[in-house]
Design a protein around this motif. Structure first.
Motif, short mmCIF file in Angstrom:
data_model
loop_
_atom_site.label_atom_id
_atom_site.label_comp_id
_atom_site.label_asym_id
_atom_site.label_seq_id
_atom_site.Cartn_x
_atom_site.Cartn_y
_atom_site.Cartn_z
N TYR A 49 0.82 -1.21 0.00
CA TYR A 49 0.00 0.00 0.00
C TYR A 49 0.85 1.27 0.00
O TYR A 49 0.68 2.13 -0.87
N ARG A 280 -11.68 -1.61 -1.13
CA ARG A 280 -10.48 -2.10 -0.43
C ARG A 280 -10.37 -3.62 -0.53
O ARG A 280 -9.30 -4.18 -0.79
N ALA A 283 -10.39 -4.68 -5.25
CA ALA A 283 -10.33 -3.55 -6.19
C ALA A 283 -10.62 -4.01 -7.61
O ALA A 283 -10.13 -5.05 -8.05
N SER A 318 -4.51 -2.38 -2.11
CA SER A 318 -5.71 -1.93 -1.42
C SER A 318 -6.02 -2.83 -0.24
O SER A 318 -6.35 -2.36 0.86
N HIS A 339 -7.80 2.64 0.59
CA HIS A 339 -7.53 1.77 -0.56
C HIS A 339 -6.90 2.60 -1.66
O HIS A 339 -6.84 3.84 -1.60
N ALA A 341 -7.91 1.75 -4.97
CA ALA A 341 -8.70 1.25 -6.09
C ALA A 341 -8.85 2.28 -7.20
O ALA A 341 -8.96 1.91 -8.37
#
Length: 404
Positions: A49, A280, A283, A318, A339, A341
């Motif tokens: 992330y 999350r 995605a 995510s 997230h 995404a």
């Protein structure tokens, strides 16, 4: 990074069928890996992330493939360049071109513009449910998650009703694994939109394609022929395919977690926040198109050489936004689910407000109108899209209670 001699193979049907477990294994051994894609090309893949955020906004990672065209062609990836109509858009541009192209269409995709569409999206959602409600069973991909986003983006762009099925087929094939079928689909989409833009020039209407055509004709230099067509192609592809999978992934998660669906039925006001958890949890864009290092750089402790490709596994990054011991748990009431995404930085998804509205409205209508929504065969398992950069179910065969 993995210490294997051969790059890890990703993006194959076997990998995509069990993607979250595979990505968890990769994250356990490092935030970035040298991998081989299904098309045979080798890229650096970010699965973490925080490093994903860094890579998505890195000033030395270029979105423009043209300076690297010879290398791409050698790897068999030339089909995604301008010859198919997929070039010349903001997805494959860096500033200042990216800034100019994005500004031209951004007003159609603001949060306020999306909110204005919400009542129409709700009416359309109800009409789609009307067509299946009495049957007691359906494939929700064919009957709901596919036609809803396609109708929305085609309405915005001004695509006639009778050609919308063609556009969906071309975009689905165009987002698949690099092949002659993919090339043919993108060329077909290119040709149709070129003709439609010519029609809009002759007979403008109150739609986004007419507006783009006016910008091109009234102020030369702001939008070239290549940019006009490339932007139209991008809006069709990105404007609906990701939302198809947002809805499909959310419904798959709810069908696998009926207690979470029951929670949202009782608290429909929580559905907009739950959309963030669905993004999350799974995605809809699995891996970003490649970025290219403009010079040697250090990323996640690895030396990325000038010209090498870097992609971000948004599906992995995510899910990794949550603590490791909680990453794989679906919680529609999760506080502040982070997230990637929709990406990060200047290329953050322009259509995110509209996708969120479609997701929230569509899920609310389905949960309200179809009580007892459940898998038609709980033992069958989900078939995920086997190729391409997107992630979503091929079908969602379900049963539900009919109208009272």
């Amino acid at each position: 990074m993995s210490t294997r001699d051969e790059p890890i193979l990703v993006g194959t049907p076997d990998f995509k069928a069990d993607a979250h477990a595979r990505y968890a294994e990769l994250r356990a051994s490092g935030p970035i890996h040298r991998v081989r894609s299904a098309d045979g090309s080798t890229v650096w893949l970010v699965v973490d992330y925080e490093l994903g955020r860094e890579a998505l906004a890195h000033p030395k990672l270029s979105k423009d493939p043209e300076p690297f065209a010879d290398r791409l062609r050698a790897a068999g990836q030339h089909i995604m360049l301008a010859g198919t109509g997929f070039g010349g858009n903001m997805l494959t541009a860096d500033p200042p071109e990216h800034t100019r192209l994005r500004r031209l269409v951004s007003k159609a995709f603001t949060a306020r513009a999306a909110e204005r569409l919400a009542p129409w999206i709700e009416r359309l959602s109800h009409r789609l449910v009307d067509s299946i409600e009495g049957d007691g069973e359906a494939d929700l991909v064919a009957s709901f998650t596919r036609p809803l986003p396609m109708a929305v983006i085609c309405e915005l762009l001004g695509v006639p009703q009778e050609r919308r099925a063609d556009l969906h087929r071309w975009t689905r094939e165009g987002m698949g694994n690099p092949s002659e079928d993919q090339r043919a689909a993108l060329l077909a989409l290119n040709g149709y939109l070129r003709g439609l833009l010519d029609d809009k020039r002759r007979e403008p209407a109150d739609d986004l394609l007419s507006e783009l055509a006016r910008v091109h004709d009234d102020d030369h230099g702001r939008l070239s022929d290549t940019e006009l067509l490339g932007t139209a192609v991008l809006l069709v592809v990105a404007g609906h395919e990701t939302t198809v999978n947002l809805l499909g992934n959310a419904l798959a998660a709810l069908l696998d977690h009926p207690e979470q669906a029951a929670y949202l039925r009782e608290r429909p006001e929580g559905i907009p926040a739950a959309v963030e958890e669905f993004l999350r949890y799974n995605a809809p864009v699995e891996i970003t198109p490649a970025r290219f290092a403009t010079e040697d750089l250090l990323l996640g402790g690895q030396h990325v050489r000038a010209g090498q490709a870097v992609s971000i596994a948004l599906t992995s990054a995510s899910r990794a936004a949550a603590p490791a011991d909680d990453a794989d748990r679906l919680d529609v009431a999760r506080a502040d689910p982070r997230h990637l995404a929709f990406g990060h930085g200047i290329h953050y998804c322009l259509g995110a407000p509209l996708a969120r509205i479609e997701g929230a409205v569509g899920l609310r209508v389905l949960l309200t109108r179809l009580p007892g929504l459940r898998w038609a065969d709980p033992s069958a398992g989900i078939r995920w899209l086997p190729f391409g950069i997107t992630r979503g179910p091929v079908a969602l065969p379900v049963r539900f209670a009919g109208p009272a």
